[in-house]
Scaffold this active site. Structure first.
Site, PDB file in Angstrom:
ATOM      1  N   TYR A 414     -56.985  36.378 -76.123  1.00  0.00           N
ATOM      2  CA  TYR A 414     -56.529  37.249 -75.000  1.00  0.00           C
ATOM      3  C   TYR A 414     -57.721  38.169 -74.298  1.00  0.00           C
ATOM      4  O   TYR A 414     -58.434  38.692 -74.874  1.00  0.00           O
ATOM      5  CB  TYR A 414     -55.497  37.910 -75.205  1.00  0.00           C
ATOM      6  CG  TYR A 414     -54.087  37.519 -75.728  1.00  0.00           C
ATOM      7  CD1 TYR A 414     -53.938  36.192 -75.787  1.00  0.00           C
ATOM      8  CD2 TYR A 414     -53.403  38.047 -76.240  1.00  0.00           C
ATOM      9  CE1 TYR A 414     -52.848  35.534 -76.327  1.00  0.00           C
ATOM     10  CE2 TYR A 414     -52.187  37.689 -76.868  1.00  0.00           C
ATOM     11  CZ  TYR A 414     -51.939  36.618 -77.154  1.00  0.00           C
ATOM     12  OH  TYR A 414     -50.654  36.031 -77.593  1.00  0.00           O
ATOM     13  N   HIS A 499     -46.822  37.161 -70.591  1.00  0.00           N
ATOM     14  CA  HIS A 499     -46.580  38.464 -70.645  1.00  0.00           C
ATOM     15  C   HIS A 499     -46.698  38.791 -69.319  1.00  0.00           C
ATOM     16  O   HIS A 499     -47.699  39.919 -68.999  1.00  0.00           O
ATOM     17  CB  HIS A 499     -47.923  38.990 -71.643  1.00  0.00           C
ATOM     18  CG  HIS A 499     -47.800  38.969 -73.166  1.00  0.00           C
ATOM     19  ND1 HIS A 499     -49.001  38.979 -73.914  1.00  0.00           N
ATOM     20  CD2 HIS A 499     -46.900  38.199 -73.899  1.00  0.00           C
ATOM     21  CE1 HIS A 499     -48.659  38.471 -75.239  1.00  0.00           C
ATOM     22  NE2 HIS A 499     -47.520  38.092 -75.061  1.00  0.00           N
ATOM     23  N   ASN A 536     -50.227  43.635 -76.925  1.00  0.00           N
ATOM     24  CA  ASN A 536     -49.134  42.663 -76.439  1.00  0.00           C
ATOM     25  C   ASN A 536     -48.130  43.776 -75.580  1.00  0.00           C
ATOM     26  O   ASN A 536     -48.013  44.971 -76.233  1.00  0.00           O
ATOM     27  CB  ASN A 536     -48.359  42.122 -77.592  1.00  0.00           C
ATOM     28  CG  ASN A 536     -49.438  41.378 -78.280  1.00  0.00           C
ATOM     29  OD1 ASN A 536     -50.462  41.520 -78.785  1.00  0.00           O
ATOM     30  ND2 ASN A 536     -48.848  39.784 -78.142  1.00  0.00           N
TER      31      ASN A 536
END
Length: 557
Positions: A414, A499, A536
């Site tokens: 990510y 997300h 996250n």
């Protein structure tokens, strides 16, 4: 009465309360109406209901999820238990192979997400990482710095359990990937192995076990913690199966919400001095603002022509192009990693191995006690101007697409905080004008691809001697070749992590009290107001909700 029977009776009573007729039982007016029962909505509604003189309505469009909410969707091997598919962490990934028509949004957003009690916290992996202080100090305004949110973080930890060792027998499972990654990252690349949340400020070259918001070997989250407490209060009500269409307002004052229940439209009204809080997520909350006459005037003109704004005249529109702007999601790349030392594990919905079923059902232990990630790691990329981009990785439990043999697992890569790309929430066409992302969310600024490719190249530089081999991206690839690969459309690249955040930012869309700019008593409290984080976003969203309680509660005194 046996403890198990008493527990089942209590759960039945709660389920009955959740699904009793909303029309017959709801109060005429409320002090607070919260729209959306995701993690932020549950927390802010629960906290505001701690004042017994304050009536609070929490509205959810979807239906039950966890067993305690009335959720009964589950595989046959869970029959006779007090578990739904949501409660079992190891069933997390099966939402993709065995999709749920009860939990997912279906035709409510033009993206992947949950529309159910608990929102995305009912279907995600349950990762629970504390953002570093630098996230708040760099990316949030005054009133939201780390020193401001520290009390909220403390309260969250007090209310919400978490663990990096979820199996109730105290053992780690599926450690072949962890051990291989430890040799690679710690021994070869110089990463530090640590407890991630106990060392939350460190996000450069760190490695450790994932942290989950599980409790007693089951999925937890605000539905299990905050909501169950709130449901015991006579001044709190959860009304599910109710879709909010727009906020009713007169000028800058919200007076209620228009809802649809089983095709019947009605209005739920606020008491004088009451407040509406939108907590539908970073796609739905901007949609509701736009359909309430708050947003880009060009969008409002289209919606008005389609009769989506009710009878609100253009003279009462609140023109603000920041509504829906800044939408962020982590750009994701899958790299399939193979090694003779790795033992892949495939989660299945029906008929897991008998030993795994038994271990979970009898002891809440084993492979089904967690979502399957073996490790998480972070690093940073510093630019010539001194700015920093965050990057994150993790190893899963099995391979993907063309690489699914017993020695292969997927590495997720990510980009996180400090990335420069963002998009906006755009509404689709007639008849429903549903929200979704535009095409600028990922890699619209080329610096992001350069940062992520630099991270991957660093990782590959440390591979020799580990026995690990990347299968879908050549280990000798240059940074430029990696950039080309990760920005191309393949099954392994340009993935949506979902997300979604940052689409109603503090200072431009809402003020520091989370009040919508131009409004007196309308708030947004969800991922929309959260800047892109180094981790996250789930824990960060919960922290934001706790902080918002401080601010909104003070306004209502």
């Amino acid at each position: 009465m046996p403890v198990m029977l008493l527990s089942l009776l209590l759960q039945l009573l709660l389920a009955v309360r959740l699904h009793a007729s909303p029309v017959k039982r709801q109060a005429t007016t409320y002090d607070v109406i919260v729209v959306g029962s995701g993690p932020a909505g549950v927390i802010i509604a629960s906290r505001l209901s701690e004042n017994p003189a304050r009536s609070v309505l929490l509205i959810e469009g979807g239906g039950p999820s966890y067993y305690v909410t009335g959720g009964r969707e589950r595989p046959q091997w869970l029959s006779g238990t007090n578990l739904s598919r949501v409660d079992v962490p190891g069933l997390y990934s099966t939402i993709y192979s065995n999709p749920s028509t009860n939990l997912l949004c279906q035709n409510k957003i033009r993206a992947y997400g949950a529309c159910t009690i608990g929102g995305n916290s009912a279907i995600n992996a349950g990762l629970f990482f504390e953002p570093p202080a630098s996230d708040f100090d760099k990316y949030f305004p005054t009133g939201w710095k780390h020193s401001d949110v520290s009390p909220a973080i403390t309260r969250l930890y007090q209310k919400q359990p978490s663990t990096d060792k979820p199996s109730q027998d105290g053992l780690y499972y599926q450690q072949s990937g962890y051990n291989a990654a430890k040799q690679w990252l710690v021994t070869n690349a110089g990463y530090t192995e640590l407890n991630i949340n106990a060392n939350s400020q460190q996000k450069t070259k760190v490695f450790g076990h994932p942290v989950y918001d599980y409790q007693n070997g089951q999925r937890s989250g605000p539905v299990i913690t905050y909501l169950q407490t709130a449901l015991t209060r006579p001044n709190f009500r959860l009304q599910s199966g109710t879709w909010v269409q727009r906020v009713v307002r007169t000028g800058g004052t919200a007076t209620g919400v228009v809802v649809n229940v089983n095709g019947v439209t009605s209005t739920i009204s606020l008491k004088p001095n009451g407040r509406v809080i939108l907590s539908g997520g970073a796609l739905k909350s901007p949609e509701l603002l736009m359909k309430s006459g708050i947003g880009d005037p060009a969008v409002l003109t289209t919606l008005s022509g389609a009769n989506q704004l009710g009878s609100l005249p253009s003279s009462q529109w609140i023109n603000n192009t920041a509504v829906g702007a800044g939408l962020f999601d982590n750009p994701n790349t899958f790299i399939e990693m193979s090694s003779p030392s790795i033992q892949a594990y495939n989660y299945v919905y029906e008929n897991p191995p008998a030993a795994d079923q038994n271990l979970y059902l009898t002891k809440r232990a084993g492979n089904y006690a967690f979502a399957g990630g073996s490790c998480s790691f972070w690093d940073t990329v510093t630019h010539a101007d001194g700015t920093v981009a965050g990057v994150q990785g993790g190893l899963g439990n099995a391979g993907y697409q063309a690489y699914t043999d017993a020695m292969t697992v997927t590495m997720n890569i990510y980009g996180t905080s400090g990335l420069k790309s963002s998009g906006k929430v755009v509404l689709g066409g007639s008849p429903d004008y549903l929200p979704g992302p535009d095409g600028n969310v990922y890699y619209s600024n080329p610096q992001d691809a350069q940062d992520i490719a630099t991270f991957i190249r660093r990782l590959f530089d440390a591979l020799p001697g580990t026995g690990l081999t990347p299968l879908n991206l050549n280990q000798t690839s240059t940074v430029a070749q990696i950039v080309s690969y990760i920005t191309s459309w393949t099954p392994y690249t340009r993935g949506q992590v979902n997300h979604w955040s940052s689409s109603c930012r503090i200072g431009t869309c809402v003020d520091r009290n989370t009040t919508v700019i131009g409004m007196k008593n309308l708030h947004v409290v969800d991922a929309s107001i959260v800047a892109p984080l180094t981790v996250n976003p789930q824990m960060g969203v919960m922290i934001a909700a706790e902080r918002a309680w401080d601010l909104i509660n003070a306004l209502m005194v």
